[in-house]
Design a protein around this motif. Structure first.
Motif, mmCIF file in Angstrom:
data_model
loop_
_atom_site.group_PDB
_atom_site.id
_atom_site.type_symbol
_atom_site.label_atom_id
_atom_site.label_comp_id
_atom_site.label_asym_id
_atom_site.label_seq_id
_atom_site.Cartn_x
_atom_site.Cartn_y
_atom_site.Cartn_z
ATOM 1 N N ARG A 138 -31.412 10.807 19.210
ATOM 2 C CA ARG A 138 -31.123 10.635 20.642
ATOM 3 C C ARG A 138 -32.379 10.679 21.493
ATOM 4 O O ARG A 138 -32.306 10.827 22.705
ATOM 5 N N CYS A 139 -33.525 10.601 20.868
ATOM 6 C CA CYS A 139 -34.774 10.653 21.636
ATOM 7 C C CYS A 139 -34.856 9.451 22.579
ATOM 8 O O CYS A 139 -34.519 8.342 22.192
ATOM 9 N N SER A 140 -35.322 9.699 23.781
ATOM 10 C CA SER A 140 -35.516 8.599 24.723
ATOM 11 C C SER A 140 -36.905 8.015 24.495
ATOM 12 O O SER A 140 -37.775 8.631 23.876
ATOM 13 N N ILE A 166 -46.198 8.404 15.850
ATOM 14 C CA ILE A 166 -45.576 8.810 14.586
ATOM 15 C C ILE A 166 -44.370 9.670 14.943
ATOM 16 O O ILE A 166 -44.508 10.716 15.597
ATOM 17 N N TYR A 167 -43.188 9.226 14.538
ATOM 18 C CA TYR A 167 -41.983 9.983 14.926
ATOM 19 C C TYR A 167 -42.004 11.369 14.286
ATOM 20 O O TYR A 167 -42.066 11.499 13.064
ATOM 21 N N PRO A 168 -41.954 12.428 15.110
ATOM 22 C CA PRO A 168 -42.137 13.782 14.574
ATOM 23 C C PRO A 168 -40.869 14.399 13.968
ATOM 24 O O PRO A 168 -40.888 15.573 13.602
ATOM 25 N N TYR A 200 -37.868 14.926 15.412
ATOM 26 C CA TYR A 200 -37.142 15.824 16.319
ATOM 27 C C TYR A 200 -35.657 15.957 15.960
ATOM 28 O O TYR A 200 -35.099 17.041 16.023
ATOM 29 N N CYS A 201 -34.999 14.823 15.643
ATOM 30 C CA CYS A 201 -33.530 14.851 15.500
ATOM 31 C C CYS A 201 -33.077 14.985 14.045
ATOM 32 O O CYS A 201 -31.887 14.973 13.772
ATOM 33 N N ARG A 202 -34.042 15.126 13.148
ATOM 34 C CA ARG A 202 -33.707 15.068 11.722
ATOM 35 C C ARG A 202 -32.666 16.105 11.305
ATOM 36 O O ARG A 202 -31.758 15.821 10.536
HETATM 37 ZN ZN LIG Z 1 -34.902 11.699 17.819
#
Ligand SMILES: [Zn+2]
Length: 288
Positions: free
Chosen positions: A96-98, A107-109, A111-113
């Motif tokens: 759900r990251c904006s 680099i996608y960290p 967050y939502c994993r």
């Molecule tokens: Zn996310």
């Protein structure tokens, strides 16, 4: 088996015709089929009539494809099925990251994993990556090795607007169409590891890759519809064909310059030497 996969966002420009020609020559040189795929999943970007214009333009240059044209949009159900399988196997998660949250994080960290979000209208689907090297030998660009989780992070396979991501569709299409040799622009070199990773997860064979140098303008920018590169001139296919063969460093003999495009093609198939482009990432067309 080779392919050309343009997006129907406008007429073909010189750069896309150059890619089409190289993949055509490579397929024909190896007595292979050359398939055409219309990359039309990003529906808001599709332009009316663009697919037809692309097909007509290819025909004007004698670039005749084999079999029926493959429209990605006709395979939505198949992509959805494979997404559902991967989701069931817990390879995917809702993100759900904006755009704003991720603006400074190339680099996608992750967050939502572990967030356990439900997949709804406000979420994209990301694929879990792993801490290992993905490697391949590109016919022109050499050995490439990437660690996805460190260099890209988990990546999107279905966007928030429900559109299937390019990275995901291309792997399934290449497999469906039995493509075993991909010839395309070096702008896609950096995303190839993601595609190999997906192939490995899905148990698909890896095609051989040839990433062509990009045609850039005098400022070094890639020619594209965004930079308003002019549509390829198909009123004089013979001169455009000759220019393209020179850009591909095929050294066409001068007496071919005014020959019909089909005749130039015959010569080029017989003399195709992709290694003339080895280790080159960008080339500029001559100024007229
Ligand atoms: Zn996310």
């Amino acid at each position: 088996m080779g392919r050309f996969a343009p997006s129907p966002t406008g007429p073909l420009h010189l750069g896309s015709l150059y890619t089409a020609l190289a993949s055509y020559l490579d397929a024909r040189r190896h007595n292979g089929l050359w398939l055409l795929r219309i990359d039309d999943l990003d529906t808001p970007r599709n332009a009316d009539g663009a697919s037809d214009a692309i097909l007509r333009c290819l025909e004007r240059f004698g670039l005749h494809w084999d079999g029926n044209v493959y429209f990605q949009i006709q395979h939505l159900e198949h992509y959805q099925q494979i997404l559902a399988t991967l989701q069931h196997q817990q390879w995917l998660y809702a993100c759900r990251c904006s755009r704003k949250t991720l603006a400074n994080t190339p680099i996608y960290p992750g967050y939502c994993r572990e967030a356990g979000f439900v997949d709804d209208e406000s979420s994209a689907l990301r694929l879990k990556t792993q801490d290992r090297q993905i490697e391949f030998d590109d016919a022109l660009q050499g050995f490439i090795s990437q660690n996805l989780i460190r260099e890209h992070g988990d990546f999107i396979v279905r966007r928030k607007d429900r559109i299937i991501a390019y990275q995901f569709a291309v792997v399934i299409d290449d497999y469906n169409q039995r493509i075993n040799h991909v010839v395309r622009g070096a702008d896609l070199l950096d995303s190839t590891a993601k595609q190999l990773y997906l192939q490995q997860l899905l148990g698909y064979p890896m095609p051989r890759y040839t990433h062509l140098p990009l045609i850039v303008d005098q400022q070094g920018n890639k020619l594209s519809k965004q930079t308003l590169a002019a549509p390829a001139d198909d009123s004089h296919p013979e001169s455009t064909m000759f220019l393209l063969l020179r850009l591909l460093r095929q050294n066409p003999p001068a007496e071919l310059a005014n020959a019909p495009a089909e005749l130039q093609l015959q010569w080029a198939i017989a003399h195709w030497k992709p290694l003339a482009l080895k280790k080159i990432r960008a080339i500029q067309p001559p100024i007229h």
